[in-house]
Design a protein around this motif. Sequence first.
Motif, PDB file in Angstrom:
ATOM      1  N   MET A 184       0.828  -1.209   0.000  1.00 26.51           N
ATOM      2  CA  MET A 184       0.000   0.000   0.000  1.00 26.51           C
ATOM      3  C   MET A 184       0.865   1.264   0.000  1.00 26.51           C
ATOM      4  N   GLY A 185       2.181   1.091  -0.131  1.00 23.81           N
ATOM      5  CA  GLY A 185       3.037   2.257  -0.237  1.00 23.81           C
ATOM      6  C   GLY A 185       3.524   2.805   1.078  1.00 23.81           C
ATOM      7  N   ILE A 186       3.397   2.021   2.141  1.00 18.68           N
ATOM      8  CA  ILE A 186       3.914   2.480   3.429  1.00 18.68           C
ATOM      9  C   ILE A 186       5.384   2.077   3.531  1.00 18.68           C
ATOM     10  N   ASN A 187       6.180   3.004   3.997  1.00 18.88           N
ATOM     11  CA  ASN A 187       7.606   2.727   4.155  1.00 18.88           C
ATOM     12  C   ASN A 187       7.798   1.877   5.415  1.00 18.88           C
ATOM     13  N   VAL A 188       7.678   0.554   5.258  1.00 19.77           N
ATOM     14  CA  VAL A 188       7.659  -0.327   6.424  1.00 19.77           C
ATOM     15  C   VAL A 188       8.951  -0.256   7.244  1.00 19.77           C
ATOM     16  N   PRO A 189      10.144  -0.317   6.613  1.00 22.79           N
ATOM     17  CA  PRO A 189      11.354  -0.236   7.437  1.00 22.79           C
ATOM     18  C   PRO A 189      11.402   1.018   8.293  1.00 22.79           C
ATOM     19  N   LEU A 190      10.974   2.146   7.729  1.00 22.25           N
ATOM     20  CA  LEU A 190      10.974   3.396   8.492  1.00 22.25           C
ATOM     21  C   LEU A 190       9.989   3.310   9.655  1.00 22.25           C
ATOM     22  N   MET A 191       8.824   2.729   9.386  1.00 24.25           N
ATOM     23  CA  MET A 191       7.804   2.629  10.441  1.00 24.25           C
ATOM     24  C   MET A 191       8.297   1.725  11.575  1.00 24.25           C
ATOM     25  N   ILE A 192       9.032   0.678  11.198  1.00 24.98           N
ATOM     26  CA  ILE A 192       9.576  -0.202  12.229  1.00 24.98           C
ATOM     27  C   ILE A 192      10.547   0.566  13.115  1.00 24.98           C
ATOM     28  N   SER A 193      11.439   1.345  12.462  1.00 27.75           N
ATOM     29  CA  SER A 193      12.376   2.163  13.242  1.00 27.75           C
ATOM     30  C   SER A 193      11.627   3.129  14.139  1.00 27.75           C
ATOM     31  N   LEU A 194      10.597   3.742  13.587  1.00 29.21           N
ATOM     32  CA  LEU A 194       9.834   4.735  14.344  1.00 29.21           C
ATOM     33  C   LEU A 194       9.179   4.086  15.563  1.00 29.21           C
ATOM     34  N   THR A 195       8.566   2.916  15.345  1.00 23.94           N
ATOM     35  CA  THR A 195       7.910   2.222  16.447  1.00 23.94           C
ATOM     36  C   THR A 195       8.914   1.911  17.547  1.00 23.94           C
ATOM     37  N   PHE A 196      10.061   1.410  17.112  1.00 17.69           N
ATOM     38  CA  PHE A 196      11.073   1.059  18.102  1.00 17.69           C
ATOM     39  C   PHE A 196      11.538   2.305  18.851  1.00 17.69           C
ATOM     40  N   GLY A 197      11.739   3.393  18.118  1.00 18.00           N
ATOM     41  CA  GLY A 197      12.165   4.638  18.742  1.00 18.00           C
ATOM     42  C   GLY A 197      11.155   5.134  19.754  1.00 18.00           C
ATOM     43  N   VAL A 198       9.874   5.098  19.393  1.00 17.01           N
ATOM     44  CA  VAL A 198       8.834   5.570  20.317  1.00 17.01           C
ATOM     45  C   VAL A 198       8.833   4.711  21.578  1.00 17.01           C
ATOM     46  N   ALA A 199       8.954   3.386  21.375  1.00 11.25           N
ATOM     47  CA  ALA A 199       8.945   2.486  22.535  1.00 11.25           C
ATOM     48  C   ALA A 199      10.116   2.799  23.459  1.00 11.25           C
ATOM     49  N   CYS A 200      11.292   3.042  22.869  1.00  9.85           N
ATOM     50  CA  CYS A 200      12.461   3.346  23.704  1.00  9.85           C
ATOM     51  C   CYS A 200      12.289   4.683  24.399  1.00  9.85           C
ATOM     52  N   ALA A 201      11.669   5.642  23.705  1.00  9.21           N
ATOM     53  CA  ALA A 201      11.435   6.946  24.323  1.00  9.21           C
ATOM     54  C   ALA A 201      10.519   6.802  25.529  1.00  9.21           C
ATOM     55  N   LEU A 202       9.516   5.920  25.430  1.00  8.54           N
ATOM     56  CA  LEU A 202       8.608   5.718  26.567  1.00  8.54           C
ATOM     57  C   LEU A 202       9.371   5.151  27.764  1.00  8.54           C
ATOM     58  N   ALA A 203      10.265   4.194  27.485  1.00  6.45           N
ATOM     59  CA  ALA A 203      11.064   3.636  28.578  1.00  6.45           C
ATOM     60  C   ALA A 203      11.938   4.722  29.189  1.00  6.45           C
ATOM     61  N   ALA A 204      12.538   5.563  28.328  1.00  9.46           N
ATOM     62  CA  ALA A 204      13.393   6.643  28.829  1.00  9.46           C
ATOM     63  C   ALA A 204      12.579   7.604  29.687  1.00  9.46           C
ATOM     64  N   ALA A 205      11.333   7.877  29.263  1.00  8.26           N
ATOM     65  CA  ALA A 205      10.483   8.763  30.052  1.00  8.26           C
ATOM     66  C   ALA A 205      10.284   8.190  31.442  1.00  8.26           C
ATOM     67  N   ALA A 206      10.027   6.877  31.503  1.00  6.98           N
ATOM     68  CA  ALA A 206       9.862   6.243  32.812  1.00  6.98           C
ATOM     69  C   ALA A 206      11.128   6.411  33.648  1.00  6.98           C
ATOM     70  N   GLY A 207      12.293   6.248  32.981  1.00  2.11           N
ATOM     71  CA  GLY A 207      13.549   6.381  33.709  1.00  2.11           C
ATOM     72  C   GLY A 207      13.759   7.780  34.253  1.00  2.11           C
ATOM     73  N   VAL A 208      13.476   8.780  33.432  1.00  7.10           N
ATOM     74  CA  VAL A 208      13.680  10.155  33.887  1.00  7.10           C
ATOM     75  C   VAL A 208      12.695  10.503  34.997  1.00  7.10           C
ATOM     76  N   LEU A 209      11.488   9.933  34.932  1.00  8.91           N
ATOM     77  CA  LEU A 209      10.493  10.230  35.966  1.00  8.91           C
ATOM     78  C   LEU A 209      10.856   9.568  37.296  1.00  8.91           C
ATOM     79  N   ILE A 210      11.403   8.343  37.239  1.00 10.02           N
ATOM     80  CA  ILE A 210      11.704   7.640  38.490  1.00 10.02           C
ATOM     81  C   ILE A 210      13.012   8.145  39.083  1.00 10.02           C
ATOM     82  N   GLY A 211      13.881   8.736  38.231  1.00  8.95           N
ATOM     83  CA  GLY A 211      15.202   9.163  38.691  1.00  8.95           C
ATOM     84  C   GLY A 211      15.198   9.974  39.978  1.00  8.95           C
ATOM     85  N   PRO A 212      14.396  11.033  40.081  1.00  8.35           N
ATOM     86  CA  PRO A 212      14.432  11.846  41.291  1.00  8.35           C
ATOM     87  C   PRO A 212      13.998  11.105  42.548  1.00  8.35           C
ATOM     88  N   ILE A 213      13.272   9.983  42.426  1.00  8.04           N
ATOM     89  CA  ILE A 213      12.847   9.250  43.626  1.00  8.04           C
ATOM     90  C   ILE A 213      13.967   8.336  44.084  1.00  8.04           C
TER      91      ILE A 213
END
Lengths: 294, 335
Positions: A184-213
Motif C-alpha cells: 500500500m506504499g507504506i515505508n515499512v522499514p521506516l515505520m519499524i524504526s519509528l515504532t522502536f524509537g517511540v517504545a524506547c522513548a517511553l522507557a526513557a520517560a519512565a527512567g527520567v520520571l523515576i530518577g528523582p525518587i
Amino acid sequence: MLVDLVMIGLSIGMIYGLVALGISLIYSGLDIVHFAHGEMYMFGAFIGMTVYTQLNLLYPFTFVVALLGTALMGIVIERVFYRRLTAGGGGYTVAGMGIIICGFGMALFLQNLAYVIWDPTPKPFPVDFGRAIVIGDIYYPRVYLWIVIMAVALMVVLNVFLRHTKLGLAIRAMARNKDIAFLMGINVPLMISLTFGVACALAAAAGVLIGPINHVEIYMGYLILIKGFAAAVVGGFGSLPGAVVGGVIVGVAESLGAGYLSGNYKDIYAFLILIFVLMVRPSGLFSVETKLKA
Amino acid sequence: MTLIFEAVRRLNASFPPAPWLILVILFLPFPLLAANQYQIHLINVIFINIMLATGLNIVKGFCGQVTVGHVGLYAIGAYTSALVCIHFGVSFWIALPTAIIVTGLAGIIIGIPSFRLEGAYLALATLGLGESVRIFISATEFLGATFGISNIPYPEIGGIVFDLPSKIYYIIMPISLLGIFISVNILRSGIGRAFKAVRDDPVSAATSGVAVRKYKLIAFVFSAMYAGCAGSLYAHLVTYIHPDNFTILIMVTLLLMVVLGGLGHVGGSIIGAILVTLIYELTRPYPEYQMLVFGMAAVLIVIYMPKGIGGLIDRFLSTRKFIRLREDKADAAAD
C-alpha cells in the motif's frame, strides 16, 4: 495508610505502565519481545541525570533530551542488530530463541556500556519538586504527582498519535500486516524504526520520571524489565490499554504487598503476578489474539 | 588417526562406558602437570560449567524449550547442599544426592509452565521463577540473606579431606565426565529422539505418539538435576556461596556457552563451556569490559553464527565425508 499505599502504588504503576507500553508496542509492531528494554529505561535515566546536572537545563527540557537521545539509540540498535535477525525469514517473523538470547546479550552489553561511561556507584538526580502535599493524614510527595501527570500526558499523546494521525495509521497498518502495508506504499522499514524509537522513548520517560525518587544506577534496568513484562502480561501482551492497566495493577499490588505483607520480598510480588497470569490466563485481561501459542 | 577412531567405535559398541573410563584415566594426572592450585581451580570450574552447559543443552538445544531460569536451579542445588551439610551435619556424599533430588523437584516446577507456554512467554515465566529464587534467598535470613553462607565443609572419604583444588578435582572430574556420558547416551536413546521430535514440531510429535508434556517435563527435570549437581559441587569447591553468584549475568554467561558451542550439540557445548570459562577467568581483572564483550559476543554469534562451533564442526565433518565419497567414486571409475 491504605490510601497512601494505593496512591504511591498508582504512581509507580504508571512507571511500569510506560515501560510495559513500550514492550507491548514493540511486540505488536515488530513481533519481537525486547529483553533489553530495561536498559533503555536505565539509559534514559542516565542521559537525563547527566543533562540535568552537567548542563543545568530545566527538568522538562531534560525530559525531552533524554527521550530523543534514547529513541535515537534504540533506533540504531534495532537497525544494526535486531533487523539482521528478524529479516532472516524474509521479513519480520516471530523469531524464536535467537532474538531472546540476542536481547539478553544486548542488555548485558548496554549495562556494561553504562558501567564504562558512568561508574557503578548510584548517582543522585536532584530535582526539587517542592513540599509534599498533605491532605488530612495523607502524605503525598509532589514527585509522585508529577509522575502521574507526565505519564498520563504521554499516554494521551501516544493515543492521539496512533489513532488520529496519518503516521499513526501507517504504524498500525504495519503492525497488522507488513507485506500488505508495504504494497500500500507504506515505508515499512521506516515505520519499524519509528515504532522502536517511540517504545524506547517511553522507557526513557519512565527512567527520567523515576530518577528523582531513587538514585540512578546501572543495575536499575533489570528489575523494571520483569515488572514491565508482568504489567504487559497482566494486561494482555501487545495490548496498549492493557499495558497501562496492567502497570497500575502491578504497582498497586506491589505497594500493598510491601505495606501489609513484607517489605523484604517487595520485588517478588511482581514475579508471582507474572507467573500466575501466565499460568492461568496467558492472554491477559484485555485478551488479545496471541501470535504464539500461549 | 582413522585407526584410533575405528578402535574407539568398536569399543564403544561392545562396552559403551569404556572410552569414558579411558578419558577419566587420561585426565587423572592433570593436577601433577598444573603449575599451581589456581590452574587446577580453573579446571574444576570448567568441569562444573561443562555440567551446567550440558544440562542446559538438554532442555534448550534438544527439547527446544527456551528456559532462562537455569541459574535459579543452580542456586537451589548449591544452597540445598550447603544447608544440608551445615544444619544436619551430614557429609558431602549425602548432600550431593539430596541437592540433585531437590533440584530435580524444582525442575518440575520450572517445567510446568512449558505445558502451556512457548517461546518468549516461556522465557518470561522461567526468568520470573529463576529470579524469584535469587531474590528470595537474598531476602531470607535463614538462607544467609545478603551475607551468603560460609564454612561449607569440604567433601571427605574416610578421613581424607578434599580441601585443595588438586584433591577435589578427583571428585569433580569423574562426576562431570559421568554427566556427559549419561547425557550423550540419553540423547542417543528413544528419549533423545522424542526430545528432538518435540523441538522440531510439537504437533506432529504428538500425532506420532510422543507424549509431548511428559518429555518436556523429563527434559526439564534432567537439566535441573545437572544444575543441582553442578551447584552442589560448586558450593563444596568454593565453600562460600552468595546470592550474587547466581545473578542474571551468570545466566547470560551460561547462555553464551551453549550458544557459542551450538544449540543441540553436546560436544559443542563442552567446547563453549571451556572457552567461555577460560575467557571469563582471564579477563576477570576488567569486569566491565568483560561483560561488554560477552554481551556483544552473544548478539553477534546469534546473528552471524547461529549454529555455533558445533555447527562448524558438523559442516566440516560432512564436507570431508562428501569429498571422500567423491574420491572413492573417482577411483572406482578409474579402475
